[in-house]
Each structure stands twice: as C-alpha cells, then as structure tokens.
Design a protein around this motif. Structure first.
Motif, PDB file in Angstrom:
ATOM      1  N   LEU A   1       0.850  -1.172   0.000  1.00  0.00           N
ATOM      2  CA  LEU A   1       0.000   0.000   0.000  1.00  0.00           C
ATOM      3  C   LEU A   1       0.891   1.227   0.000  1.00  0.00           C
ATOM      4  N   LEU A   2       0.832   1.996  -1.083  1.00  0.00           N
ATOM      5  CA  LEU A   2       1.581   3.253  -1.180  1.00  0.00           C
ATOM      6  C   LEU A   2       0.656   4.379  -0.738  1.00  0.00           C
ATOM      7  N   THR A   3       1.159   5.286   0.075  1.00  0.00           N
ATOM      8  CA  THR A   3       0.327   6.410   0.509  1.00  0.00           C
ATOM      9  C   THR A   3       0.983   7.733   0.150  1.00  0.00           C
ATOM     10  N   PRO A   4       0.160   8.715  -0.224  1.00  0.00           N
ATOM     11  CA  PRO A   4       0.713  10.029  -0.577  1.00  0.00           C
ATOM     12  C   PRO A   4       1.438  10.694   0.592  1.00  0.00           C
ATOM     13  N   SER A   5       0.972  10.465   1.817  1.00  0.00           N
ATOM     14  CA  SER A   5       1.581  11.133   2.970  1.00  0.00           C
ATOM     15  C   SER A   5       2.972  10.592   3.273  1.00  0.00           C
ATOM     16  N   GLN A   6       3.231   9.328   2.919  1.00  0.00           N
ATOM     17  CA  GLN A   6       4.535   8.701   3.131  1.00  0.00           C
ATOM     18  C   GLN A   6       4.961   8.731   4.597  1.00  0.00           C
ATOM     19  N   LYS A   7       3.978   8.743   5.532  1.00  0.00           N
ATOM     20  CA  LYS A   7       4.292   8.781   6.963  1.00  0.00           C
ATOM     21  C   LYS A   7       5.014   7.526   7.423  1.00  0.00           C
TER      22      LYS A   7
ATOM     23  N   LEU B   1       7.249   4.141   6.772  1.00  0.00           N
ATOM     24  CA  LEU B   1       8.286   3.658   5.870  1.00  0.00           C
ATOM     25  C   LEU B   1       7.759   2.562   4.941  1.00  0.00           C
ATOM     26  N   GLU B   2       6.954   1.663   5.469  1.00  0.00           N
ATOM     27  CA  GLU B   2       6.444   0.546   4.672  1.00  0.00           C
ATOM     28  C   GLU B   2       5.503   0.993   3.551  1.00  0.00           C
ATOM     29  N   ASN B   3       4.973   2.203   3.633  1.00  0.00           N
ATOM     30  CA  ASN B   3       4.035   2.700   2.620  1.00  0.00           C
ATOM     31  C   ASN B   3       4.682   3.672   1.641  1.00  0.00           C
ATOM     32  N   GLN B   4       5.992   3.789   1.689  1.00  0.00           N
ATOM     33  CA  GLN B   4       6.685   4.695   0.786  1.00  0.00           C
ATOM     34  C   GLN B   4       7.035   3.986  -0.519  1.00  0.00           C
ATOM     35  N   ALA B   5       6.996   4.734  -1.604  1.00  0.00           N
ATOM     36  CA  ALA B   5       7.428   4.208  -2.897  1.00  0.00           C
ATOM     37  C   ALA B   5       8.933   3.971  -2.823  1.00  0.00           C
ATOM     38  N   THR B   6       9.369   2.788  -3.284  1.00  0.00           N
ATOM     39  CA  THR B   6      10.789   2.449  -3.170  1.00  0.00           C
ATOM     40  C   THR B   6      11.469   2.188  -4.506  1.00  0.00           C
TER      41      THR B   6
END
Length: 101
Positions: A20-26, A28-33
């Motif tokens: 799950l990618l999130t715009p807030s990137q709060k 670490l696991e949801n950040q685009a890598t």
C-alpha cells in the motif's frame, strides 16, 4: 472503489504480495521504493480519473498491478477522526487519493 474493513481486506488478499503506497509517506512501509511505484503514485495524485494500471513486463520480477484507493463518503467520518492517530487524514475530501495498491 469501496474497500472492505481492513482486516477483511487483508484476509481476502493474504495469498498475494501487495504494498500500500500512501501520498503522505508517513510510514516507511508505505513509501514508494522504486521508480515505477514513484511514477504511479504521482500519476494517481495528479489525475483523479486515471484507471487501474497493469504492467505484465517487469524484468526479473512479478507483474505489477496498481489501483487507486480514493475516499468515498463512507470513508470520511472515520479517516477524519483524530482518534485514528497516524491513520487520520485530517481534512479529507471525497475523491481524494488515500493510497495506491
């Protein structure tokens, strides 16, 4: 796209690898890598009408499928609730991008 409650959703997709990618990137696991994740997240942020995207040709990896998760009226009360802590989205609006799966 209407999502099921989180636990039911996780059970439905337990046999698949997903992120799950999130715009807030709060978190670490949801950040685009990787570049494709970064590009798709930006595309969905910039175009509210962009449909799901399937890329079957990712060399050396499995196919990638991207789908936007946008807020519907039924999402607003819960995701605006400060009791959710980091899961709260604040001034969430209908149609706003919550994430990309």
């Amino acid at each position: 796209m209407v999502l099921q409650p989180a636990q039911e959703w996780k059970e439905t997709w337990k046999d698949f690898s997903y992120k799950l990618l999130t715009p807030s990137q709060k978190e670490l696991e949801n950040q685009a890598t990787d570049p494709e994740e970064t590009e798709q997240l930006a595309n969905y942020q910039n175009d509210p009408l962009l449909p799901d995207h399937f890329n079957p040709d990712v060399p050396g990896r499995r196919a990638h499928y991207f789908a936007p998760i946008r807020a519907e009226k039924s999402c607003l009360d819960c995701h605006r609730n400060p009791m959710l802590g980091d899961k709260a989205v604040g001034d969430l609006q209908e149609g706003q991008l919550l994430g990309v799966m």
